[in-house]
Design an enzyme around this catalytic site. Structure first.
Site, PDB file in Angstrom:
ATOM      1  N   THR A 123      -0.329   0.883   6.864  1.00 37.47           N
ATOM      2  CA  THR A 123       0.019  -0.148   5.899  1.00 37.47           C
ATOM      3  C   THR A 123       0.516  -1.361   6.652  1.00 37.47           C
ATOM      4  O   THR A 123       1.078  -1.227   7.741  1.00 37.47           O
ATOM      5  CB  THR A 123       1.111   0.360   4.931  1.00 37.47           C
ATOM      6  OG1 THR A 123       1.682  -0.761   4.257  1.00 37.47           O
ATOM      7  CG2 THR A 123       2.245   1.062   5.683  1.00 37.47           C
ATOM      8  N   GLY A 124       0.293  -2.547   6.083  1.00 43.24           N
ATOM      9  CA  GLY A 124       0.780  -3.758   6.741  1.00 43.24           C
ATOM     10  C   GLY A 124      -0.266  -4.843   6.681  1.00 43.24           C
ATOM     11  O   GLY A 124      -0.959  -5.000   5.679  1.00 43.24           O
ATOM     12  N   GLU A 125      -0.362  -5.606   7.746  1.00 47.65           N
ATOM     13  CA  GLU A 125      -1.305  -6.720   7.764  1.00 47.65           C
ATOM     14  C   GLU A 125      -2.729  -6.177   7.949  1.00 47.65           C
ATOM     15  O   GLU A 125      -3.091  -5.709   9.023  1.00 47.65           O
ATOM     16  CB  GLU A 125      -0.918  -7.706   8.865  1.00 47.65           C
ATOM     17  CG  GLU A 125       0.447  -8.340   8.591  1.00 47.65           C
ATOM     18  CD  GLU A 125       0.844  -9.397   9.588  1.00 47.65           C
ATOM     19  OE1 GLU A 125       0.768  -9.126  10.804  1.00 47.65           O
ATOM     20  OE2 GLU A 125       1.247 -10.486   9.162  1.00 47.65           O
ATOM     21  N   GLY A 184      -9.592  -4.801   1.811  1.00 53.22           N
ATOM     22  CA  GLY A 184      -8.627  -4.733   2.896  1.00 53.22           C
ATOM     23  C   GLY A 184      -8.843  -3.516   3.766  1.00 53.22           C
ATOM     24  O   GLY A 184      -9.932  -2.957   3.802  1.00 53.22           O
ATOM     25  N   ASP A 185      -7.800  -3.089   4.445  1.00 52.56           N
ATOM     26  CA  ASP A 185      -7.935  -1.971   5.373  1.00 52.56           C
ATOM     27  C   ASP A 185      -7.852  -0.619   4.690  1.00 52.56           C
ATOM     28  O   ASP A 185      -8.356   0.378   5.215  1.00 52.56           O
ATOM     29  CB  ASP A 185      -6.850  -2.057   6.450  1.00 52.56           C
ATOM     30  CG  ASP A 185      -5.463  -1.924   5.833  1.00 52.56           C
ATOM     31  OD1 ASP A 185      -5.049  -2.879   5.137  1.00 52.56           O
ATOM     32  OD2 ASP A 185      -4.819  -0.890   6.018  1.00 52.56           O
ATOM     33  N   THR A 205       0.803  -1.202   0.000  1.00 53.42           N
ATOM     34  CA  THR A 205       0.000   0.000   0.000  1.00 53.42           C
ATOM     35  C   THR A 205       0.856   1.281   0.000  1.00 53.42           C
ATOM     36  O   THR A 205       1.957   1.288   0.540  1.00 53.42           O
ATOM     37  CB  THR A 205      -0.817  -0.054   1.299  1.00 53.42           C
ATOM     38  OG1 THR A 205      -1.568  -1.252   1.269  1.00 53.42           O
ATOM     39  CG2 THR A 205      -1.689   1.141   1.491  1.00 53.42           C
TER      40      THR A 205
END
Lengths: 325, 315
Positions: A245-247, A225-226, A195
């Protein structure tokens, strides 16, 4: 204190064995985007406009996982999502399932400004895009050779891959055993930048944030996603602007972006304390990073992952582009 | 040892005080029926996650509420349903949007949570996922009711997006000048303090195709952690900006407010007047159901025998 500030990111969780030239490429892109934002801020462009133009640049460049260069779905197509938030009145816009719009962040902005809603997705979002006359292209435009190769690898591994940027010659198999670091259950060598995002506070103290992504490599079609979720991947208030950003799962469960502002509002923490707090206490077992600015002209980056592609600058001349701790 | 508690809602909005009996009574009956189901389930030791799912399934099956069967229609006359569910103990969550044939969206949200590495699936992919898992689906005739066809017509005539509730104006027909349906939701806590929340909706009358509201957004329409479980209803765009469900919990965590104080604060400060209501329970077995609209279809019960079914502030 005071004055404008800006930060950009290109993903959290970086392979420690990432070749030097790829690191350099990433840093150059981040620097270029920062400079774009800085020039705009110097010409008194508002925070929300700066966020949009910087994220557009990140989307247009194929290096990171957004717009062109997005990770591919299981069907080899691209489905992008983005969100943007204007801290001043907490206005927001988000899009998901975008397949032909060249710059998803701009479509998210249009949802915020030109529609009665906050979030549009899939064919409804695409129809709206056409009615608004935004630039559209074929889905193939977004697909790069690199990512086609990565999708193949991901399918062979039969797992979800984050965006993998190490060239195939980099020998994923061997690299996989080089580092014990994992991200989303995968060896970090096959997890790479993801992202993109930008946060800005302008010289009037107005904060804004934006995030854009292609999502997970080999993801199920229709997976959200998020990044487009207000409060998870993106948030902005009168006090701050945040992009994460990330999991994705960890970011959603912990409402990460919202929590930075919430601890400032409800616990009276300053920006640095707030970012440290949420990274340390809110992420449970997940790995993620974020960039944030405050209405006081501060900028902070925080992450518990192994590295994060990021850059930040403030009006007093400070500027830094980094990947590692 | 604290007791269990449950609260559920059938939507907040401008529910007119002089609503006709034939519109009010079926909804009150449905609330009572769903409350009883939830209470029995809690009494028999079912985990709160199961309880909120089964209660919301039942609310979805009621044609008088705006979820599942009885969902309001998009501008194209179709249904697009969405839902989310969250388990407070683990903070695991699941969400779906853009469903057109799935009979119980809340159950699909649960499946996404339990059977995929993802949290949120939408539109044709969510439908395909439903089929792949043999989830019950039905033709549009199952979901679309005559009342909602009329509401859509009315909204188009007025050329506006309307929330489920509108105060009837003299011009509007007696039968369909109001639209007293709204998002449904349920929150529950067991005597061990485990919490869960679930919310489901058809969205806005005359909404744009592809419009996603607060209901499937974790932190907006739905949230649960170790302190409380919250389900919100009202104007989606305001609930998203106000991160309503998350903020109730955040105020408890970060400002030390009680459940009631936190919920009242959010309803009063984080969203505009006339836009929102919520139901919430805490790990201590407390219940609160504040709203800043004219009314909210709601019901709650606690282990000490208390229960209520209400629409307006003072009925």
């Amino acid at each position: 204190m005071g004055g404008w500030a800006i930060a950009v990111h290109g993903g959290a969780g970086v392979d420690p064995n990432l070749p030097a030239e790829r690191q350099e490429e990433a840093k150059q892109l981040l620097t270029r985007c920062l400079n774009l934002g800085i020039a705009a801020l110097r010409s008194n462009i508002s925070a929300i406009d700066v966020v949009e133009l910087v994220v557009r640049e990140l989307e247009t460049d194929p290096l990171f996982n957004s717009g062109r260069g997005s990770a591919l779905t299981e069907k080899g197509t691209v489905e992008m999502e983005a969100s943007i938030m204007d801290g001043t009145k907490r206005r927001c816009g988000a899009v998901s399932g975008i397949t032909t719009v060249k710059n998803p962040i701009s479509l998210a902005r249009l949802v915020m400004d030109k529609s009665p809603h906050s979030y549009l997705a899939f064919s409804g979002a695409e129809d709206f895009a056409r009615k608004q006359g935004v630039e559209t292209v074929d889905n193939e435009y977004f697909v790069t050779e690199d990512n086609l190769g990565m999708l193949k690898l991901a399918k062979e591994a039969n797992s979800i891959l984050f965006d993998y940027r190490i060239p195939p010659m980099g020998c994923a198999g061997a690299a996989a055993t080089d580092s014990p670091i994992q991200m989303n259950g995968l060896p970090i060598s096959i997890y790479a930048p993801e992202t993109v995002g930008c946060v800005v506070v302008d010289s009037e103290g107005r904060c804004a944030a934006g995030t854009s992504t292609g999502g997970l490599m080999n993801k199920m079609m229709g997976r959200i996603g998020d990044s487009p979720l207000i409060g998870a991947g993106t948030y902005a208030s009168e006090l701050c602007g945040v992009s994460c950003t990330g999991e994705g799962e960890a970011i959603i469960r912990s409402t990460l972006a919202r929590d930075v502002s919430a601890v400032m509002e409800y616990k009276g923490l300053n920006l640095q304390e707030a970012v440290d707090y949420v990274i340390k206490h809110r992420l449970d077992e997940g790995f993620a990073g974020l960039i944030a600015v405050s209405n006081k002209g501060e900028v902070v980056c925080g992450f518990n992952s192994n590295g994060m592609f990021r850059g930040c600058a403030t009006e007093d001349g400070f500027m830094e582009v980094a990947i590692w701790e | 040892m604290v007791g269990w508690a449950i609260a559920l809602h059938g939507g907040a909005g401008a529910i007119p005080i002089d609503i006709q009996d034939e519109r009010r009574i079926p909804r009150e009956t449905a609330l009572r029926h769903c409350l009883d189901l939830g209470v029995s389930a809690l009494k028999s030791g079912k985990p709160p996650l199961d309880v909120v799912e089964l209660v919301v399934r039942e609310l979805e099956n009621q044609p008088d509420f705006n979820a599942g069967k009885g969902s309001v229609l998009t501008t194209q006359g179709t249904v697009e349903m969405e839902a989310s569910i969250m388990d407070g103990k683990t903070k695991r969550c699941g969400a779906v949007s853009g469903l057109t044939t799935v009979v119980n969206p809340i159950s699909l949200a649960r499946l996404v949570m339990e059977k995929t590495p993802h949290i949120y699936l939408a539109f044709h992919a969510a439908e395909a996922f439903a089929r792949a898992h043999g989830v019950e689906t039905a033709e549009s005739s199952h979901f679309i009711t005559p009342e909602n066809i009329a509401r859509l017509q009315q909204a188009k005539e007025f050329n506006r997006v309307q929330l489920d509730y509108t105060i009837p104006t003299p011009k509007e027909s007696q039968n369909y000048g109001d639209s007293q349906v709204g998002t449904v939701g349920c929150v529950a806590v067991d005597s061990a303090g485990n919490l869960a929340s679930a919310t489901s909706t058809g969205g806005y009358v005359n909404k744009m195709v592809g419009r996603i509201g607060d209901t499937p957004l974790i932190g907006a329409g739905t949230y649960a952690n170790h302190l409380c479980a919250v389900s919100a209803t009202g104007i989606g765009e305001d609930i998203i900006r106000g991160t309503v469900a998350r903020d109730v919990a955040a105020l408890m965590e970060y400002k030390g407010l009680s459940l009631t104080e936190a919920a009242a604060y959010v309803i009063d400060q984080s969203v505009p007047r006339g836009s929102c209501g919520l139901v919430a329970v805490s790990a201590n077995g407390e219940v609160t159901m504040p709203f800043n609209t004219i009314g909210m279809f709601r019901a709650c019960a606690t282990e000490d025998g208390y229960s209520e079914i209400r629409i307006w502030p003072n009925n």
